[in-house]
Design a protein around this motif. Structure first.
Motif, PDB file in Angstrom:
ATOM      1  N   TYR A  11       3.296  -0.836   4.327  1.00 46.88           N
ATOM      2  CA  TYR A  11       4.748  -1.573   3.475  1.00 46.88           C
ATOM      3  C   TYR A  11       4.360  -0.193   2.275  1.00 46.88           C
ATOM      4  O   TYR A  11       2.991   0.691   1.473  1.00 46.88           O
ATOM      5  CB  TYR A  11       3.237  -2.514   2.643  1.00 46.88           C
ATOM      6  CG  TYR A  11       4.120  -2.926   2.138  1.00 46.88           C
ATOM      7  CD1 TYR A  11       4.453  -2.847   0.125  1.00 46.88           C
ATOM      8  CD2 TYR A  11       4.270  -4.705   1.174  1.00 46.88           C
ATOM      9  CE1 TYR A  11       4.599  -2.942  -1.016  1.00 46.88           C
ATOM     10  CE2 TYR A  11       4.401  -5.028   0.363  1.00 46.88           C
ATOM     11  CZ  TYR A  11       4.936  -5.061  -0.807  1.00 46.88           C
ATOM     12  OH  TYR A  11       5.543  -5.403  -1.578  1.00 46.88           O
ATOM     13  N   ALA A  12       5.309   0.509   2.019  1.00 43.43           N
ATOM     14  CA  ALA A  12       5.798   1.679   1.975  1.00 43.43           C
ATOM     15  C   ALA A  12       6.536   1.476   0.276  1.00 43.43           C
ATOM     16  O   ALA A  12       7.401   0.719   0.294  1.00 43.43           O
ATOM     17  CB  ALA A  12       6.632   2.251   2.428  1.00 43.43           C
ATOM     18  N   VAL A  13       5.374   1.593  -1.326  1.00 42.25           N
ATOM     19  CA  VAL A  13       5.785   1.615  -2.190  1.00 42.25           C
ATOM     20  C   VAL A  13       6.430   2.323  -2.908  1.00 42.25           C
ATOM     21  O   VAL A  13       6.042   3.816  -3.040  1.00 42.25           O
ATOM     22  CB  VAL A  13       5.152   1.385  -3.281  1.00 42.25           C
ATOM     23  CG1 VAL A  13       4.946   0.816  -4.818  1.00 42.25           C
ATOM     24  CG2 VAL A  13       3.898   0.237  -2.148  1.00 42.25           C
ATOM     25  N   GLY A 167      -4.715   5.082  -2.971  1.00 42.03           N
ATOM     26  CA  GLY A 167      -5.258   5.546  -2.864  1.00 42.03           C
ATOM     27  C   GLY A 167      -5.377   5.478  -0.906  1.00 42.03           C
ATOM     28  O   GLY A 167      -5.855   6.844  -0.463  1.00 42.03           O
ATOM     29  N   ILE A 168      -5.330   4.987  -0.313  1.00 45.11           N
ATOM     30  CA  ILE A 168      -4.150   4.777   1.280  1.00 45.11           C
ATOM     31  C   ILE A 168      -3.663   5.533   1.619  1.00 45.11           C
ATOM     32  O   ILE A 168      -2.802   6.765   1.894  1.00 45.11           O
ATOM     33  CB  ILE A 168      -4.706   3.330   1.786  1.00 45.11           C
ATOM     34  CG1 ILE A 168      -5.145   2.465   0.965  1.00 45.11           C
ATOM     35  CG2 ILE A 168      -3.961   3.299   3.260  1.00 45.11           C
ATOM     36  CD1 ILE A 168      -5.355   1.195   1.182  1.00 45.11           C
ATOM     37  N   VAL A 186       1.348   1.847   0.990  1.00 46.19           N
ATOM     38  CA  VAL A 186       0.938   3.779   0.636  1.00 46.19           C
ATOM     39  C   VAL A 186       1.963   3.865   0.368  1.00 46.19           C
ATOM     40  O   VAL A 186       3.338   3.707  -0.578  1.00 46.19           O
ATOM     41  CB  VAL A 186       0.992   4.203   1.939  1.00 46.19           C
ATOM     42  CG1 VAL A 186      -0.003   4.273   3.129  1.00 46.19           C
ATOM     43  CG2 VAL A 186       2.403   4.199   2.900  1.00 46.19           C
ATOM     44  N   VAL A 187       1.713   4.875  -0.549  1.00 47.28           N
ATOM     45  CA  VAL A 187       2.472   5.593  -1.974  1.00 47.28           C
ATOM     46  C   VAL A 187       3.062   7.552  -1.349  1.00 47.28           C
ATOM     47  O   VAL A 187       3.863   7.337  -0.608  1.00 47.28           O
ATOM     48  CB  VAL A 187       2.481   5.522  -3.343  1.00 47.28           C
ATOM     49  CG1 VAL A 187       3.455   5.971  -4.511  1.00 47.28           C
ATOM     50  CG2 VAL A 187       2.246   4.121  -3.703  1.00 47.28           C
ATOM     51  N   SER A 188       1.925   7.704  -2.120  1.00 43.53           N
ATOM     52  CA  SER A 188       2.191   9.258  -2.192  1.00 43.53           C
ATOM     53  C   SER A 188       1.940   9.953  -0.567  1.00 43.53           C
ATOM     54  O   SER A 188       1.961  10.728   0.236  1.00 43.53           O
ATOM     55  CB  SER A 188       1.004  10.512  -2.837  1.00 43.53           C
ATOM     56  OG  SER A 188      -0.433   9.881  -2.525  1.00 43.53           O
TER      57      SER A 188
END
Length: 214
Positions: A11-13, A167-168, A186-188
């Protein structure tokens, strides 16, 4: 779009702070090519008009890949854009009210940091939960941390699926094996990488491995 548990796998944020030298659209397209299974448009510093324009463009792109687009917090923009759903926090519009406004097919995600919050989200008609922060988050430095035991308890307390967040990345994802979540947000770990497509592909493979082992 019908909501399925497998859509939470990776799941991309979004966070356009990472969109240096390329557009947010291009970054999301690279993530989709890499195999993300859901996209959340989370851009706190866009006004409603800009957010709506971006949401309309990204909805078409995501649907070209068979992936749902979720809007963070802003129910009005999500509905106007024809997005697949919205994700809200504990201080935002309640899931029951969103369901009343948006209808039965609208995907609703709710942030839950306790078993009580998870049970309330389920009772209010949420489709899934976002649970975390499970690790220190570079994106939300003030985010309240939860333990792995908390994550496991929350996932086990309700029947709706959960996506772990906070932070994953590739190196710590396996630490959450067996905690009961349906996937990882996940984001970064995707959008801060030089090669977003390759990062997403690598993370998707690791996510599937961890979930199959758990």
């Amino acid at each position: 779009m019908v909501f399925e548990r497998k859509q939470l796998t990776l799941y991309a944020v979004t966070n356009r702070i990472h969109a240096v030298g390329e557009s947010l659209y291009d970054q999301v397209e690279a993530a989709l090519r890499g195999g993300v299974t859901c996209v959340q448009l989370r851009e706190k510093y866009m006004d409603d008009e800009e957010l709506l324009r971006e949401a309309v463009r990204l909805k078409k792109l995501c649907h070209d890949y068979g992936v749902p687009l979720i809007i963070n917090d802003n129910v009005d923009v999500a509905i106007k854009a024809g997005a697949d759903g919205v994700h809200v926090g504990q201080d935002d519009t309640a899931a029951a009210e969103i369901r009343r406004i948006a209808g039965k097919d609208f995907i609703i995600g709710v942030t839950a940091k306790t078993v009580e919050q998870a049970k309330r989200a389920e009772a209010d008609g949420a489709d899934y939960m976002g649970v975390g922060a499970v690790f220190p988050s570079p994106t939300k430095k003030g985010a309240i941390r939860i333990t792995k035991a908390d994550l496991q308890a929350i996932c086990g307390a309700v029947s709706i699926p959960a996506v772990a967040i906070g932070g994953i990345g590739f190196d710590n994802m396996a630490e959450l094996k067996g905690m009961g979540m349906a996937g990882f947000a996940v984001v970064s770990a995707v959008f801060a990488e030089d090669d977003i497509e390759a990062a997403a592909k690598r993370l998707r493979k690791r996510a599937e491995e961890v979930l199959s082992e758990g």
